[in-house]
Design a protein around this motif. Structure first.
Motif, PDB file in Angstrom:
ATOM      1  N   LEU A  50       5.617 -19.056  -1.195  1.00 30.39           N
ATOM      2  CA  LEU A  50       4.159 -19.089  -1.088  1.00 30.39           C
ATOM      3  C   LEU A  50       3.642 -18.107  -0.045  1.00 30.39           C
ATOM      4  CD1 LEU A  50       3.313 -22.890  -1.396  1.00 30.39           C
ATOM      5  CD2 LEU A  50       3.259 -21.123  -3.154  1.00 30.39           C
ATOM      6  N   LEU A  51       4.299 -18.081   1.122  1.00 32.37           N
ATOM      7  CA  LEU A  51       3.850 -17.180   2.177  1.00 32.37           C
ATOM      8  C   LEU A  51       4.997 -16.955   3.155  1.00 32.37           C
ATOM      9  CD1 LEU A  51       1.470 -15.582   3.398  1.00 32.37           C
ATOM     10  CD2 LEU A  51       0.960 -17.604   4.792  1.00 32.37           C
ATOM     11  N   ALA A  52       5.614 -15.798   3.073  1.00 33.28           N
ATOM     12  CA  ALA A  52       6.684 -15.415   3.999  1.00 33.28           C
ATOM     13  C   ALA A  52       6.283 -14.099   4.647  1.00 33.28           C
ATOM     14  CB  ALA A  52       8.013 -15.276   3.263  1.00 33.28           C
ATOM     15  N   LEU A  53       6.262 -14.085   5.984  1.00 23.72           N
ATOM     16  CA  LEU A  53       5.743 -12.948   6.732  1.00 23.72           C
ATOM     17  C   LEU A  53       6.718 -12.507   7.809  1.00 23.72           C
ATOM     18  CD1 LEU A  53       2.137 -14.330   7.438  1.00 23.72           C
ATOM     19  CD2 LEU A  53       2.798 -12.798   5.573  1.00 23.72           C
ATOM     20  N   ILE A  54       6.831 -11.197   8.009  1.00 25.32           N
ATOM     21  CA  ILE A  54       7.555 -10.663   9.166  1.00 25.32           C
ATOM     22  C   ILE A  54       6.683 -10.869  10.414  1.00 25.32           C
ATOM     23  CG2 ILE A  54       8.427  -8.569  10.263  1.00 25.32           C
ATOM     24  CD1 ILE A  54      10.197  -9.344   8.034  1.00 25.32           C
ATOM     25  N   GLN A  55       7.284 -11.452  11.460  1.00 25.10           N
ATOM     26  CA  GLN A  55       6.550 -11.649  12.699  1.00 25.10           C
ATOM     27  C   GLN A  55       7.424 -11.321  13.904  1.00 25.10           C
ATOM     28  OE1 GLN A  55       3.422 -12.234  12.868  1.00 25.10           O
ATOM     29  NE2 GLN A  55       2.897 -13.110  10.871  1.00 25.10           N
ATOM     30  N   ASP A  56       6.781 -10.794  14.949  1.00 19.74           N
ATOM     31  CA  ASP A  56       7.381 -10.777  16.279  1.00 19.74           C
ATOM     32  C   ASP A  56       6.413 -11.531  17.186  1.00 19.74           C
ATOM     33  OD1 ASP A  56       5.332  -8.958  16.737  1.00 19.74           O
ATOM     34  OD2 ASP A  56       6.652  -7.213  16.815  1.00 19.74           O
ATOM     35  N   LEU A  57       6.486 -11.354  18.487  1.00 19.32           N
ATOM     36  CA  LEU A  57       5.638 -12.143  19.381  1.00 19.32           C
ATOM     37  C   LEU A  57       4.174 -11.701  19.404  1.00 19.32           C
ATOM     38  CD1 LEU A  57       8.049 -12.788  22.389  1.00 19.32           C
ATOM     39  CD2 LEU A  57       7.184 -14.459  20.733  1.00 19.32           C
ATOM     40  N   ILE A 102       8.306 -18.603   7.396  1.00 20.06           N
ATOM     41  CA  ILE A 102       8.267 -19.113   6.026  1.00 20.06           C
ATOM     42  C   ILE A 102       7.368 -20.342   6.004  1.00 20.06           C
ATOM     43  CG2 ILE A 102       9.652 -19.966   4.102  1.00 20.06           C
ATOM     44  CD1 ILE A 102      12.068 -18.684   5.893  1.00 20.06           C
ATOM     45  N   THR A 103       6.233 -20.233   5.323  1.00 19.75           N
ATOM     46  CA  THR A 103       5.293 -21.344   5.228  1.00 19.75           C
ATOM     47  C   THR A 103       5.504 -22.073   3.913  1.00 19.75           C
ATOM     48  OG1 THR A 103       3.664 -20.169   6.581  1.00 19.75           O
ATOM     49  CG2 THR A 103       2.859 -21.998   5.251  1.00 19.75           C
ATOM     50  N   PHE A 104       5.792 -23.345   3.996  1.00 21.99           N
ATOM     51  CA  PHE A 104       5.979 -24.280   2.884  1.00 21.99           C
ATOM     52  C   PHE A 104       7.309 -24.107   2.159  1.00 21.99           C
ATOM     53  CE2 PHE A 104       5.320 -26.464  -1.147  1.00 21.99           C
ATOM     54  CZ  PHE A 104       4.698 -27.629  -0.722  1.00 21.99           C
ATOM     55  N   GLY A 105       7.834 -22.898   2.050  1.00 18.82           N
ATOM     56  CA  GLY A 105       9.133 -22.720   1.409  1.00 18.82           C
ATOM     57  C   GLY A 105       9.071 -21.901   0.143  1.00 18.82           C
ATOM     58  N   MET A 106       9.972 -22.216  -0.806  1.00 20.21           N
ATOM     59  CA  MET A 106      10.076 -21.555  -2.101  1.00 20.21           C
ATOM     60  C   MET A 106      10.541 -20.109  -1.997  1.00 20.21           C
ATOM     61  SD  MET A 106       9.104 -24.345  -3.386  1.00 20.21           S
ATOM     62  CE  MET A 106       9.200 -23.999  -5.137  1.00 20.21           C
ATOM     63  N   LEU A 107      11.208 -19.759  -0.888  1.00 22.83           N
ATOM     64  CA  LEU A 107      11.729 -18.410  -0.671  1.00 22.83           C
ATOM     65  C   LEU A 107      13.224 -18.387  -0.967  1.00 22.83           C
ATOM     66  CD1 LEU A 107      11.389 -15.484   0.625  1.00 22.83           C
ATOM     67  CD2 LEU A 107      12.097 -16.573   2.769  1.00 22.83           C
ATOM     68  N   THR A 108      13.675 -17.388  -1.716  1.00 19.65           N
ATOM     69  CA  THR A 108      15.102 -17.227  -2.012  1.00 19.65           C
ATOM     70  C   THR A 108      15.525 -15.805  -1.681  1.00 19.65           C
ATOM     71  OG1 THR A 108      14.981 -18.844  -3.825  1.00 19.65           O
ATOM     72  CG2 THR A 108      16.900 -17.400  -3.775  1.00 19.65           C
ATOM     73  N   LEU A 109      16.621 -15.675  -0.921  1.00 21.44           N
ATOM     74  CA  LEU A 109      17.130 -14.381  -0.479  1.00 21.44           C
ATOM     75  C   LEU A 109      18.597 -14.229  -0.873  1.00 21.44           C
ATOM     76  CD1 LEU A 109      15.743 -14.526   3.175  1.00 21.44           C
ATOM     77  CD2 LEU A 109      14.664 -13.364   1.237  1.00 21.44           C
TER      78      LEU A 109
END
Length: 307
Positions: A10-17, A56-63
């Motif tokens: 649903l929503l997966a984002l690259i983040q640093d600080l 990763i917000t909520f999930g549903m991510l596959t790598l």
């Protein structure tokens, strides 16, 4: 080598600080919604504090892993599996070429963090890779895009792995419903009754909540101020708009705003709040600046001592 995105979720984002030093030109900081979980992910792998991770917000991510490495998972339990075997957050895992790492739906919490040994490698924009979709900045493309099917998340391959886990006492309690608040200088514009209502009421997290801010539904609160001149917005500011329903402004907040504010949630409180799902119930509790600093120092001391 890299992780290949099979399903983007649903929503997966690259983040640093976060992207600091640019609010004067209207750019917000971005960064992890749950900073405590993010910092522990890098600590588990001996990464630099600011090494990029996937939020990763909520999930549903596959790598799919295309090379050996070591990863750490922190934050919410999103029903993660490694080659269809259930795994739990707040520890490290060895990854082999061809492994399938998947995040399903929340068991508890809302946002998980995936850190890789050495951090994910992508080009910073204005000194940061933090993804802010609203401002179209950061992430893999530099244009604020969330992860898409087929994206490749580059990392430095390696076979070194150490099995580690976060001490139980350092793992946040995401079932906690009381969010600590430092009172703001506009607090006096709320009557004694309005303050009492705010701190004694239950608030439900609205479905209209995101990385910019959490909208809450519950007891209306009103300030004696009709409006204020727009001013800079601090992390965690609790704005009270005309409808009386509080809005807690978080990582992707706007840089200025013109509503009265009851105060600010603390960094630790903001991390707990960011793990609440729409429909969850929270309450606010006032604390002093000294108490907030002690809370913060305790978190940072635990990390430093563990490292």
């Amino acid at each position: 080598m890299a992780f290949k995105v099979i399903k983007p979720g649903l929503l997966a984002l690259i983040q640093d600080l976060g992207r600091h030093g640019h609010q004067s030109i209207g750019l917000t900081t971005g960064g992890p919604m749950d900073e405590v979980a993010f910092r522990w992910g890098n600590a588990l792998l001996d990464n630099h504090d600011n090494s990029p991770q996937i939020e990763i917000t909520f999930g549903m991510l596959t790598l799919e892993a295309q090379a050996d490495t070591s990863v750490a998972i922190t934050g919410a339990d999103l029903g993660a599996t490694l080659n269809d075997r259930s795994i739990t957050p707040w520890q490290t895992y060895a990854i082999k070429k061809g492994d399938i790492l998947a995040f399903h739906q929340p068991v508890w919490g809302l946002r998980a963090y995936l850190a890789v040994k050495g951090g994910f490698l992508c080009e910073p924009t204005l000194g940061s890779v933090a993804t802010v979709m609203r401002e179209k900045i950061g992430g893999l493309t530099g244009k604020g895009d969330k992860l898409q099917k087929g994206d490749r998340l580059i990392y430095q391959a390696g076979t070194e792995h150490q099995q580690r886990s976060v001490p139980r006492l350092a793992i946040p309690d995401y079932s906690q419903t009381e969010i600590p608040v430092i009172l703001g200088y506009q607090y006096q514009s709320f009557s004694v009754l309005e303050r009492a209502n705010f701190f004694s009421s239950d608030y439900k997290v609205s479905s209209n909540s995101d990385r910019m801010g959490y909208r809450l539904e519950g007891q209306e609160v009103h300030s004696n101020l009709k409006g204020i001149i727009s001013e800079g917005i601090a992390y965690g500011a609790i704005q009270i708009p005309k409808d009386g329903q509080p809005i807690v402004l978080l990582q992707d907040r706007q840089t200025i705003g013109g509503y009265p504010k009851m105060g600010c949630v603390t960094r630790v409180g903001g991390s707990i709040l960011a793990q609440q799902k729409p429909g969850d119930i929270i309450q606010f509790t006032p604390i002093t600046v000294d108490q907030a600093e002690q809370e913060r120092h305790l978190q940072m001391a635990r990390l430093a001592q563990w490292r």
